[in-house]
Enzyme design. Sequence first.
Site, mmCIF file in Angstrom:
data_model
loop_
_atom_site.group_PDB
_atom_site.id
_atom_site.type_symbol
_atom_site.label_atom_id
_atom_site.label_comp_id
_atom_site.label_asym_id
_atom_site.label_seq_id
_atom_site.Cartn_x
_atom_site.Cartn_y
_atom_site.Cartn_z
ATOM 1 N N ASN A 245 79.200 6.021 -51.929
ATOM 2 C CA ASN A 245 78.653 6.066 -53.273
ATOM 3 C C ASN A 245 79.777 6.144 -54.303
ATOM 4 O OD1 ASN A 245 76.739 6.247 -55.368
ATOM 5 N ND2 ASN A 245 75.379 7.472 -54.100
ATOM 6 N N HIS B 274 100.916 18.147 -47.810
ATOM 7 C CA HIS B 274 102.266 18.320 -48.342
ATOM 8 C C HIS B 274 102.951 19.485 -47.642
ATOM 9 C CE1 HIS B 274 101.446 15.381 -51.427
ATOM 10 N NE2 HIS B 274 100.272 15.959 -51.594
ATOM 11 N N GLY C 235 77.336 14.729 -51.750
ATOM 12 C CA GLY C 235 78.162 14.510 -52.927
ATOM 13 C C GLY C 235 79.142 15.636 -53.192
ATOM 14 N N THR D 122 87.221 21.992 -43.424
ATOM 15 C CA THR D 122 88.582 22.254 -42.972
ATOM 16 C C THR D 122 88.701 22.232 -41.454
ATOM 17 O OG1 THR D 122 88.198 24.637 -42.970
ATOM 18 C CG2 THR D 122 89.076 23.673 -45.006
ATOM 19 N N LYS D 123 87.550 22.233 -40.757
ATOM 20 C CA LYS D 123 87.533 22.215 -39.289
ATOM 21 C C LYS D 123 86.533 21.168 -38.826
ATOM 22 C CE LYS D 123 88.787 27.019 -38.888
ATOM 23 N NZ LYS D 123 88.416 28.351 -38.528
ATOM 24 N N ARG E 237 80.632 25.955 -43.097
ATOM 25 C CA ARG E 237 80.219 26.697 -41.899
ATOM 26 C C ARG E 237 78.878 26.164 -41.431
ATOM 27 N NH1 ARG E 237 82.509 31.118 -45.029
ATOM 28 N NH2 ARG E 237 84.352 31.828 -43.905
#
Length: 184
Positions: free
Chosen positions: A85, A115, A142, A165-166, A180
């Site tokens: 989208n 970084h 979104g 993040t996982k 989660r």
Amino acid sequence: MAASERDKMAAGAWYNCVDPELDTLRAVAAEAVFEHATMSPQQRGDLAPRLKALLGSAAAGCRVEAPFHCAYGFNIHLGEGVFLNAGCTILDTAPVRIGAGTMLGPNVQVYCPEHHRDPVKRRAGLEIARPVTIGRNAWIGGGAIIRGGVEIGDDAIVGAGSVVTKSVPAGATVVGNPARPIAR
């Protein structure tokens, strides 16, 4: 012969992103993205010609709404019927594979580069590229952010605004920051 910064990036090693060859490749991507954003939707179709040619692969029925942004494009692989989208950003310093039938909501962001944590090396432009894989028939809400190194399984759902993040197992639903699992 020493490896180029592009070779190091492709190998998943630390590389300097402030590099003339990488600058040129990003400029090529910027031109393709510009064409996609400024071409009439009727003329552009699902993918503007230069963007389609830039992508690593785009199976039949893929649609990328404008605006769209990518770093290089050649690391992006879209399965059949993938839908991105408006406002999606994919910083594809590593391969990004999105499985057939998967939908990304507006303003989803996929970040492969990480970084350096050492501020001196970070200022020098050192980063490392981590791939992202999103399975088949996944739904990414979104505004979600997906970090490099993450795999999202088939049929998974990522709630709007989540920061992933996982890795997410197949069929799971995740929400929040950090994302989660919740029961469906």
